[in-house]
Design a protein around this motif. Structure first.
Motif, PDB file in Angstrom:
ATOM      1  N   GLY A  18       9.090  -4.506  -1.310  1.00  0.00           N
ATOM      2  CA  GLY A  18       8.110  -4.033  -2.274  1.00  0.00           C
ATOM      3  C   GLY A  18       8.166  -2.535  -2.489  1.00  0.00           C
ATOM      4  N   ILE A  19       7.277  -2.047  -3.343  1.00  0.00           N
ATOM      5  CA  ILE A  19       7.246  -0.632  -3.699  1.00  0.00           C
ATOM      6  C   ILE A  19       5.808  -0.254  -4.045  1.00  0.00           C
ATOM      7  CG2 ILE A  19       7.758  -1.030  -6.136  1.00  0.00           C
ATOM      8  CD1 ILE A  19       9.517   1.502  -6.057  1.00  0.00           C
ATOM      9  N   SER A  20       5.458   0.984  -3.792  1.00  0.00           N
ATOM     10  CA  SER A  20       4.110   1.446  -4.109  1.00  0.00           C
ATOM     11  C   SER A  20       3.999   1.731  -5.606  1.00  0.00           C
ATOM     12  CB  SER A  20       3.771   2.706  -3.314  1.00  0.00           C
ATOM     13  OG  SER A  20       4.547   3.789  -3.761  1.00  0.00           O
ATOM     14  N   VAL A  21       2.772   1.714  -6.089  1.00  0.00           N
ATOM     15  CA  VAL A  21       2.526   1.971  -7.510  1.00  0.00           C
ATOM     16  C   VAL A  21       2.979   3.385  -7.862  1.00  0.00           C
ATOM     17  CG1 VAL A  21       0.724   2.170  -9.263  1.00  0.00           C
ATOM     18  CG2 VAL A  21       0.602   0.355  -7.570  1.00  0.00           C
ATOM     19  N   GLN A  22       2.689   4.339  -6.994  1.00  0.00           N
ATOM     20  CA  GLN A  22       3.060   5.732  -7.247  1.00  0.00           C
ATOM     21  C   GLN A  22       4.571   5.895  -7.373  1.00  0.00           C
ATOM     22  OE1 GLN A  22       0.976   8.199  -7.800  1.00  0.00           O
ATOM     23  NE2 GLN A  22       2.503   9.812  -7.910  1.00  0.00           N
ATOM     24  N   LEU A  23       5.305   5.307  -6.439  1.00  0.00           N
ATOM     25  CA  LEU A  23       6.763   5.428  -6.463  1.00  0.00           C
ATOM     26  C   LEU A  23       7.365   4.681  -7.655  1.00  0.00           C
ATOM     27  CD1 LEU A  23       9.061   6.729  -4.932  1.00  0.00           C
ATOM     28  CD2 LEU A  23       9.191   4.714  -3.505  1.00  0.00           C
TER      29      LEU A  23
END
Length: 112
Positions: A18-23
């Motif tokens: 997964g990935i963060s919204v910011q990144l």
């Protein structure tokens, strides 16, 4: 919109972790910035957040939220469309890699 496709491609590239919204918003921003166009980072971040929230509501949705707050990934467990996207993006990446040909050194030797 092109942002949707870019978001899905990035989510398929990161896979299960997964990935963060910011990144994710930073990746989308960097794909769209150019010498002649500077998109607004706040607009892209809000668009990414809305897209992820809209597409992660049900258990069979395309995107799912992870245990960590603010992290998302493709829902490959319950959604056939997400699995199909993973296959399509992998095929696109493999065809791009095949197109590169080695460059031959055609320069002349100066010291013969």
């Amino acid at each position: 919109m092109t942002y949707d496709r870019q978001i899905l491609r990035i989510l398929s590239d990161v896979g299960e972790q997964g990935i963060s919204v910011q990144l994710l918003a930073k990746h989308v921003y960097n794909q769209n910035v150019s010498l002649f166009y500077m998109p607004d980072m706040d607009e892209i971040r809000s668009y990414v957040q809305q897209y992820l929230l809209k597409n992660s509501k049900s258990s069979a949705s395309l995107v799912e939220s992870m245990e960590r707050r603010g992290f998302y990934r493709l829902n490959t467990q319950n959604n056939a469309d997400a699995r199909q996207l993973m296959i399509e993006f992998r095929e696109d990446a493999s065809t791009e890699e095949k197109e590169e040909k080695p460059v031959k050194d055609l320069s002349l030797d100066l010291f013969i």
